[in-house]
Design a protein around this motif. Structure first.
Motif, PDB file in Angstrom:
ATOM      1  N   ARG A 164       8.343 -39.997  73.281  1.00 49.37           N
ATOM      2  CA  ARG A 164       7.271 -39.217  72.341  1.00 49.37           C
ATOM      3  C   ARG A 164       8.065 -38.438  71.235  1.00 49.37           C
ATOM      4  NH1 ARG A 164       3.408 -36.568  77.094  1.00 49.37           N
ATOM      5  NH2 ARG A 164       2.389 -38.433  77.694  1.00 49.37           N
ATOM      6  N   ASN A 165       9.313 -38.309  71.399  1.00 50.30           N
ATOM      7  CA  ASN A 165      10.075 -37.503  70.436  1.00 50.30           C
ATOM      8  C   ASN A 165      11.090 -38.206  69.526  1.00 50.30           C
ATOM      9  OD1 ASN A 165       9.061 -35.034  71.520  1.00 50.30           O
ATOM     10  ND2 ASN A 165      10.250 -35.474  73.362  1.00 50.30           N
ATOM     11  N   ILE A 166      10.893 -39.470  69.423  1.00 51.56           N
ATOM     12  CA  ILE A 166      11.768 -40.255  68.252  1.00 51.56           C
ATOM     13  C   ILE A 166      10.807 -40.993  67.369  1.00 51.56           C
ATOM     14  CG2 ILE A 166      11.987 -42.405  69.931  1.00 51.56           C
ATOM     15  CD1 ILE A 166      14.867 -42.632  68.881  1.00 51.56           C
ATOM     16  N   PHE A 167      11.304 -40.849  66.115  1.00 47.30           N
ATOM     17  CA  PHE A 167      10.821 -41.613  65.224  1.00 47.30           C
ATOM     18  C   PHE A 167      11.608 -42.018  64.183  1.00 47.30           C
ATOM     19  CE2 PHE A 167       9.265 -37.294  66.513  1.00 47.30           C
ATOM     20  CZ  PHE A 167       7.884 -37.752  66.995  1.00 47.30           C
ATOM     21  N   PRO A 168      10.984 -43.649  63.591  1.00 49.85           N
ATOM     22  CA  PRO A 168       9.724 -44.077  63.918  1.00 49.85           C
ATOM     23  C   PRO A 168       9.573 -44.350  65.253  1.00 49.85           C
ATOM     24  CG  PRO A 168      11.047 -45.681  62.664  1.00 49.85           C
ATOM     25  CD  PRO A 168      11.969 -44.259  62.815  1.00 49.85           C
ATOM     26  N   SER A 169       8.236 -44.238  65.755  1.00 48.78           N
ATOM     27  CA  SER A 169       7.974 -44.809  67.115  1.00 48.78           C
ATOM     28  C   SER A 169       7.415 -46.555  66.898  1.00 48.78           C
ATOM     29  CB  SER A 169       6.555 -44.021  67.545  1.00 48.78           C
ATOM     30  OG  SER A 169       6.200 -44.602  68.962  1.00 48.78           O
ATOM     31  N   LEU A 170       7.988 -47.127  68.156  1.00 46.08           N
ATOM     32  CA  LEU A 170       7.288 -48.552  68.144  1.00 46.08           C
ATOM     33  C   LEU A 170       5.795 -48.648  68.165  1.00 46.08           C
ATOM     34  CD1 LEU A 170       9.906 -49.907  70.723  1.00 46.08           C
ATOM     35  CD2 LEU A 170      10.149 -49.426  68.261  1.00 46.08           C
ATOM     36  N   SER A 171       5.181 -47.579  68.587  1.00 52.25           N
ATOM     37  CA  SER A 171       3.874 -47.825  68.910  1.00 52.25           C
ATOM     38  C   SER A 171       2.745 -46.617  68.192  1.00 52.25           C
ATOM     39  CB  SER A 171       3.405 -47.750  70.457  1.00 52.25           C
ATOM     40  OG  SER A 171       3.873 -46.528  71.043  1.00 52.25           O
ATOM     41  N   ALA A 172       3.271 -45.618  67.439  1.00 46.77           N
ATOM     42  CA  ALA A 172       2.457 -44.392  67.066  1.00 46.77           C
ATOM     43  C   ALA A 172       2.940 -44.168  65.617  1.00 46.77           C
ATOM     44  CB  ALA A 172       2.781 -42.941  68.139  1.00 46.77           C
ATOM     45  N   PRO A 173       1.870 -43.544  64.936  1.00 45.65           N
ATOM     46  CA  PRO A 173       2.276 -43.011  63.664  1.00 45.65           C
ATOM     47  C   PRO A 173       3.448 -41.968  63.340  1.00 45.65           C
ATOM     48  CG  PRO A 173       0.264 -42.506  64.150  1.00 45.65           C
ATOM     49  CD  PRO A 173       0.605 -43.367  65.192  1.00 45.65           C
ATOM     50  N   VAL A 174       4.087 -41.690  62.302  1.00 42.24           N
ATOM     51  CA  VAL A 174       5.114 -40.504  62.241  1.00 42.24           C
ATOM     52  C   VAL A 174       4.136 -39.309  62.021  1.00 42.24           C
ATOM     53  CG1 VAL A 174       6.996 -39.919  60.701  1.00 42.24           C
ATOM     54  CG2 VAL A 174       6.793 -42.310  61.377  1.00 42.24           C
ATOM     55  N   PRO A 175       4.283 -38.357  62.544  1.00 46.96           N
ATOM     56  CA  PRO A 175       3.613 -36.984  62.293  1.00 46.96           C
ATOM     57  C   PRO A 175       4.154 -36.496  61.028  1.00 46.96           C
ATOM     58  CG  PRO A 175       4.672 -36.949  64.474  1.00 46.96           C
ATOM     59  CD  PRO A 175       5.228 -38.312  63.925  1.00 46.96           C
ATOM     60  N   ASP A 176       2.853 -35.788  60.524  1.00 42.63           N
ATOM     61  CA  ASP A 176       3.402 -35.050  59.051  1.00 42.63           C
ATOM     62  C   ASP A 176       4.457 -34.360  59.056  1.00 42.63           C
ATOM     63  OD1 ASP A 176       0.749 -36.281  58.461  1.00 42.63           O
ATOM     64  OD2 ASP A 176      -0.596 -34.613  58.450  1.00 42.63           O
ATOM     65  N   LYS A 177       4.684 -33.603  60.024  1.00 44.41           N
ATOM     66  CA  LYS A 177       5.948 -32.523  60.169  1.00 44.41           C
ATOM     67  C   LYS A 177       7.129 -33.537  59.935  1.00 44.41           C
ATOM     68  CE  LYS A 177       8.054 -28.644  60.466  1.00 44.41           C
ATOM     69  NZ  LYS A 177       8.063 -27.465  59.641  1.00 44.41           N
ATOM     70  N   VAL A 178       7.368 -34.441  60.716  1.00 42.39           N
ATOM     71  CA  VAL A 178       8.314 -35.449  60.741  1.00 42.39           C
ATOM     72  C   VAL A 178       8.536 -36.084  59.360  1.00 42.39           C
ATOM     73  CG1 VAL A 178       9.489 -37.435  61.709  1.00 42.39           C
ATOM     74  CG2 VAL A 178       8.353 -35.549  63.263  1.00 42.39           C
ATOM     75  N   GLN A 179       7.382 -36.455  58.780  1.00 43.81           N
ATOM     76  CA  GLN A 179       7.617 -37.269  57.550  1.00 43.81           C
ATOM     77  C   GLN A 179       8.010 -36.164  56.362  1.00 43.81           C
ATOM     78  OE1 GLN A 179       3.904 -39.408  55.986  1.00 43.81           O
ATOM     79  NE2 GLN A 179       3.176 -39.751  58.011  1.00 43.81           N
ATOM     80  N   GLU A 180       7.560 -34.980  56.368  1.00 46.87           N
ATOM     81  CA  GLU A 180       8.286 -33.931  55.558  1.00 46.87           C
ATOM     82  C   GLU A 180       9.777 -33.592  55.782  1.00 46.87           C
ATOM     83  OE1 GLU A 180       8.815 -31.338  52.403  1.00 46.87           O
ATOM     84  OE2 GLU A 180       7.087 -32.909  53.017  1.00 46.87           O
ATOM     85  N   ILE A 181      10.184 -33.790  56.951  1.00 46.48           N
ATOM     86  CA  ILE A 181      11.738 -33.479  57.094  1.00 46.48           C
ATOM     87  C   ILE A 181      12.178 -34.847  56.668  1.00 46.48           C
ATOM     88  CG2 ILE A 181      13.191 -33.710  59.065  1.00 46.48           C
ATOM     89  CD1 ILE A 181      11.483 -32.197  60.929  1.00 46.48           C
ATOM     90  N   GLY A 182      11.709 -36.038  56.831  1.00 48.54           N
ATOM     91  CA  GLY A 182      12.051 -37.518  56.296  1.00 48.54           C
ATOM     92  C   GLY A 182      12.413 -37.138  54.727  1.00 48.54           C
ATOM     93  N   ARG A 183      11.376 -36.660  54.068  1.00 48.53           N
ATOM     94  CA  ARG A 183      11.020 -36.396  52.756  1.00 48.53           C
ATOM     95  C   ARG A 183      12.453 -35.616  52.058  1.00 48.53           C
ATOM     96  NH1 ARG A 183       5.816 -35.685  53.289  1.00 48.53           N
ATOM     97  NH2 ARG A 183       4.588 -37.418  52.972  1.00 48.53           N
ATOM     98  N   GLN A 184      12.614 -34.529  52.662  1.00 47.89           N
ATOM     99  CA  GLN A 184      13.937 -33.559  52.536  1.00 47.89           C
ATOM    100  C   GLN A 184      15.013 -34.224  52.556  1.00 47.89           C
ATOM    101  OE1 GLN A 184      13.036 -29.452  53.755  1.00 47.89           O
ATOM    102  NE2 GLN A 184      11.024 -29.516  53.232  1.00 47.89           N
ATOM    103  N   LEU A 185      15.128 -34.967  53.644  1.00 42.41           N
ATOM    104  CA  LEU A 185      16.280 -35.386  54.328  1.00 42.41           C
ATOM    105  C   LEU A 185      16.733 -36.714  53.212  1.00 42.41           C
ATOM    106  CD1 LEU A 185      18.862 -35.842  56.010  1.00 42.41           C
ATOM    107  CD2 LEU A 185      17.529 -37.343  57.349  1.00 42.41           C
ATOM    108  N   ALA A 186      15.794 -37.474  52.543  1.00 45.49           N
ATOM    109  CA  ALA A 186      15.885 -38.622  51.722  1.00 45.49           C
ATOM    110  C   ALA A 186      16.507 -38.042  50.447  1.00 45.49           C
ATOM    111  CB  ALA A 186      14.638 -39.441  51.476  1.00 45.49           C
ATOM    112  N   ALA A 187      15.746 -36.833  50.099  1.00 41.76           N
ATOM    113  CA  ALA A 187      16.144 -35.999  48.937  1.00 41.76           C
ATOM    114  C   ALA A 187      17.559 -35.645  48.867  1.00 41.76           C
ATOM    115  CB  ALA A 187      15.149 -34.945  48.650  1.00 41.76           C
ATOM    116  N   TRP A 188      18.056 -34.847  50.084  1.00 40.07           N
ATOM    117  CA  TRP A 188      19.392 -34.474  50.176  1.00 40.07           C
ATOM    118  C   TRP A 188      20.520 -35.761  50.116  1.00 40.07           C
ATOM    119  CZ3 TRP A 188      23.068 -35.612  54.458  1.00 40.07           C
ATOM    120  CH2 TRP A 188      24.006 -34.586  54.486  1.00 40.07           C
ATOM    121  N   LEU A 189      19.964 -36.822  50.383  1.00 39.98           N
ATOM    122  CA  LEU A 189      20.794 -38.251  50.558  1.00 39.98           C
ATOM    123  C   LEU A 189      20.577 -38.776  49.150  1.00 39.98           C
ATOM    124  CD1 LEU A 189      19.861 -39.756  53.919  1.00 39.98           C
ATOM    125  CD2 LEU A 189      22.118 -38.884  53.261  1.00 39.98           C
TER     126      LEU A 189
END
Length: 272
Positions: A164-189
């Protein structure tokens, strides 16, 4: 590659030592930015040599680019892993970031020599520094992130964080909060243009390398292997995010994994 003791003997800043398994040690600079320029270059030279052995591919251009980008000037903690007989056998490091209001540890380039993969040495090191960072983060916990195309790396954190606490999940969509963290991390990279938030996929993440692995890695979970094969090309990666909030749970799962290492050979390394 010089022996570890010869490599660091003249350094202006000496590392602290962390005991691992089977007599191996982690040497930590926190931060390595305080090292003199010549000493940083010696680390880059050693990284090029040990990572080429770990991946079975020439990592010269990769570390040239990382050095030009100031890798050792930016990372929060850097570790060399060395043996009792004074060989450098692995490396890792991480950045402590604040993304979308949450503490996020970005695990940077990581690997050990092939004969030491799946022995629990790197897991022991991760368990030690993640526990310290969890205690530092307090009740909100933290996210651990990595950029990887390696199912073995994903499976390791899948076992620590839980389904339940790892993303991307094999079976569930990525939550909005995690998507935003991903966007900021991608920008940092500096990879915002390559990043797809709903899938956490970075298209062309490794397009500065001819081949990331001499042989593509697999883990012992067929569902994870299939997911990675279906969603990633050889030069792509996921920004994997694992939410950790319980030091007790972390220690319990890490201890269990250390007692029962996987017997299936796989390259558990990633330049991230």
């Amino acid at each position: 590659m010089p022996a570890f003791s010869a490599l660091v003997r003249s350094f202006n800043a000496m590392p602290t030592s962390v005991g691992l398994k089977r007599g191996y040690l982690g040497a930590c600079w926190a931060p390595p930015a305080r090292l003199e320029l010549a000493h940083k270059q010696a680390i880059y030279d050693a990284l090029r040599a040990v990572s080429s052995l770990a991946f079975g591919a020439d990592m010269t251009l990769y570390w040239r680019d990382r050095a030009a980008g100031g890798y050792l000037d930016k990372i929060t903690r850097f570790y060399f892993i060395h043996s009792e007989d004074d060989r450098v056998v692995g490396w890792t490091g991480y950045h402590r970031l604040k993304l979308a209001g949450r503490t996020c540890l970005y695990l940077d380039s990581t690997g050990v020599l092939p004969e030491l993969q799946n022995t629990g040495i790197m897991t022991k090191l991760f368990g030690q520094f993640l526990l310290g960072e969890l205690l530092r983060a307090g009740p909100y916990g933290l996210y651990v992130s990595m950029r990887t195309e390696n199912p073995v790396v994903y499976q390791s954190f899948y076992k620590v964080a839980g389904e339940r606490n790892i993303f991307p999940s094999l079976s569930a969509p990525v939550p909005d909060k995690v998507q935003e963290i991903g966007r900021q991390l991608a920008a940092w990279l500096n990879q915002s243009d390559k990043f797809d938030a709903p899938s956490l996929r970075v298209a062309g993440a490794y397009d500065n390398l001819d081949a990331l692995y001499g042989e593509l890695p697999t883990c012992d979970d067929d569902a994870i292997n299939t997911y990675f094969r279906q969603h990633l090309r050889p030069v792509d990666a996921f920004l994997v995010l694992a939410k950790l909030s319980s030091p007790g749970t972390l220690l319990s799962i890490a201890a269990k994994r250390l007692r029962t290492p996987s017997r299936k050979h796989a390259r558990a390394t990633s330049p991230l």
